[in-house]
Enzyme design. Structure first.
Site, mmCIF file in Angstrom:
data_model
loop_
_atom_site.group_PDB
_atom_site.id
_atom_site.type_symbol
_atom_site.label_atom_id
_atom_site.label_comp_id
_atom_site.label_asym_id
_atom_site.label_seq_id
_atom_site.Cartn_x
_atom_site.Cartn_y
_atom_site.Cartn_z
ATOM 1 N N ASN A 103 5.731 -2.218 7.750
ATOM 2 C CA ASN A 103 6.516 -1.727 6.625
ATOM 3 C C ASN A 103 6.043 -0.300 6.331
ATOM 4 O O ASN A 103 4.842 -0.044 6.272
ATOM 5 C CB ASN A 103 6.322 -2.609 5.394
ATOM 6 C CG ASN A 103 6.904 -4.002 5.589
ATOM 7 O OD1 ASN A 103 7.896 -4.165 6.290
ATOM 8 N ND2 ASN A 103 6.286 -4.998 4.979
ATOM 9 N N HIS A 110 -1.013 -1.428 8.312
ATOM 10 C CA HIS A 110 -1.224 -2.830 8.684
ATOM 11 C C HIS A 110 -0.027 -3.332 9.457
ATOM 12 O O HIS A 110 1.115 -3.012 9.149
ATOM 13 C CB HIS A 110 -1.495 -3.718 7.454
ATOM 14 C CG HIS A 110 -0.496 -3.569 6.353
ATOM 15 N ND1 HIS A 110 -0.534 -2.515 5.463
ATOM 16 C CD2 HIS A 110 0.560 -4.325 5.986
ATOM 17 C CE1 HIS A 110 0.457 -2.635 4.596
ATOM 18 N NE2 HIS A 110 1.154 -3.720 4.894
ATOM 19 N N LEU A 111 -0.327 -4.150 10.453
ATOM 20 C CA LEU A 111 0.692 -4.797 11.273
ATOM 21 C C LEU A 111 0.767 -6.252 10.835
ATOM 22 O O LEU A 111 -0.240 -6.963 10.857
ATOM 23 C CB LEU A 111 0.285 -4.703 12.749
ATOM 24 C CG LEU A 111 1.174 -5.417 13.764
ATOM 25 C CD1 LEU A 111 2.596 -4.872 13.755
ATOM 26 C CD2 LEU A 111 0.555 -5.284 15.163
ATOM 27 N N HIS A 112 1.960 -6.679 10.411
ATOM 28 C CA HIS A 112 2.147 -8.087 10.062
ATOM 29 C C HIS A 112 2.458 -8.874 11.339
ATOM 30 O O HIS A 112 3.352 -8.498 12.104
ATOM 31 C CB HIS A 112 3.360 -8.270 9.146
ATOM 32 C CG HIS A 112 3.231 -7.697 7.770
ATOM 33 N ND1 HIS A 112 2.884 -8.475 6.680
ATOM 34 C CD2 HIS A 112 3.429 -6.450 7.297
ATOM 35 C CE1 HIS A 112 2.898 -7.706 5.586
ATOM 36 N NE2 HIS A 112 3.225 -6.481 5.917
ATOM 37 N N GLN A 143 6.503 -1.450 1.860
ATOM 38 C CA GLN A 143 5.043 -1.269 1.929
ATOM 39 C C GLN A 143 4.446 -1.257 0.527
ATOM 40 O O GLN A 143 4.818 -0.408 -0.297
ATOM 41 C CB GLN A 143 4.701 0.032 2.656
ATOM 42 C CG GLN A 143 3.193 0.215 2.843
ATOM 43 C CD GLN A 143 2.847 1.485 3.615
ATOM 44 O OE1 GLN A 143 3.701 2.324 3.894
ATOM 45 N NE2 GLN A 143 1.575 1.607 3.951
ATOM 46 N N ASP A 169 -3.148 -13.216 5.725
ATOM 47 C CA ASP A 169 -2.510 -12.650 4.537
ATOM 48 C C ASP A 169 -2.762 -13.583 3.351
ATOM 49 O O ASP A 169 -2.676 -14.810 3.462
ATOM 50 C CB ASP A 169 -1.008 -12.477 4.775
ATOM 51 C CG ASP A 169 -0.362 -11.563 3.741
ATOM 52 O OD1 ASP A 169 0.061 -10.458 4.106
ATOM 53 O OD2 ASP A 169 -0.280 -11.968 2.557
#
Ligand code: 5GP
Ligand code: ZN
Length: 114
Positions: A87, A100-102, A94, A30
């Site tokens: 999110n 997307h997966l955090h 979001q 990120d």
């Protein structure tokens, strides 16, 4: 999809610190990390968010979670624990409308989220 920052990262048009990739998914650091380890796992295919998953996309999510778990192991944060977050929409926080997966870890995370 045109003008989608994560599609551009997936295609290589926009650079990112890519940590894992295969035919279907990509993981990268990120740009504004919220913890010592903060990685995003995305499908190459443009899907708006977890709420927009079609039946044929469901396997993608399993691959994304598996990739995140492997990254957590490889980066030495698995034993202490970590967080996986999707999110969804504006109230969900979001900001980028590409699924997307955090993966967050490397410190004690607070709960509940703000
Ligand atoms: P969201 O708030 O949509 O769940 O999370 C989007 C995440 O994408 C944020 O954590 C933000 O820092 C990250 N991000 C936004 N633009 C870029 C970019 O161009 N490159 C990278 N590596 N991360 C980005
Ligand atoms: Zn996209």
């Amino acid at each position: 999809m045109a003008n989608c920052i994560f599609c551009k990262i997936a295609s290589g048009e926009t650079p990112a610190n890519v940590l894992y990739e295969d035919d279907a998914i990509l993981a990268f650091a990120d740009i504004n990390p919220q913890s010592p380890e903060h990685i995003l796992v995305i499908p190459r295919k443009h899907v708006e968010n977890a709420a927009a998953l079609s039946a044929e996309d469901v396997n993608l999510v399993g691959s994304m979670v598996a990739a995140a778990n492997k990254l957590a192991e490889d980066r030495g944060i698995a034993a202490d624990g970590y967080r996986l977050v999707f999110n969804v929409g504006r109230h969900g926080g979001q900001a980028v409308d590409h699924l997307h997966l955090h993966l967050l870890g490397g410190r004690q995370l607070g709960w509940p989220p703000g």
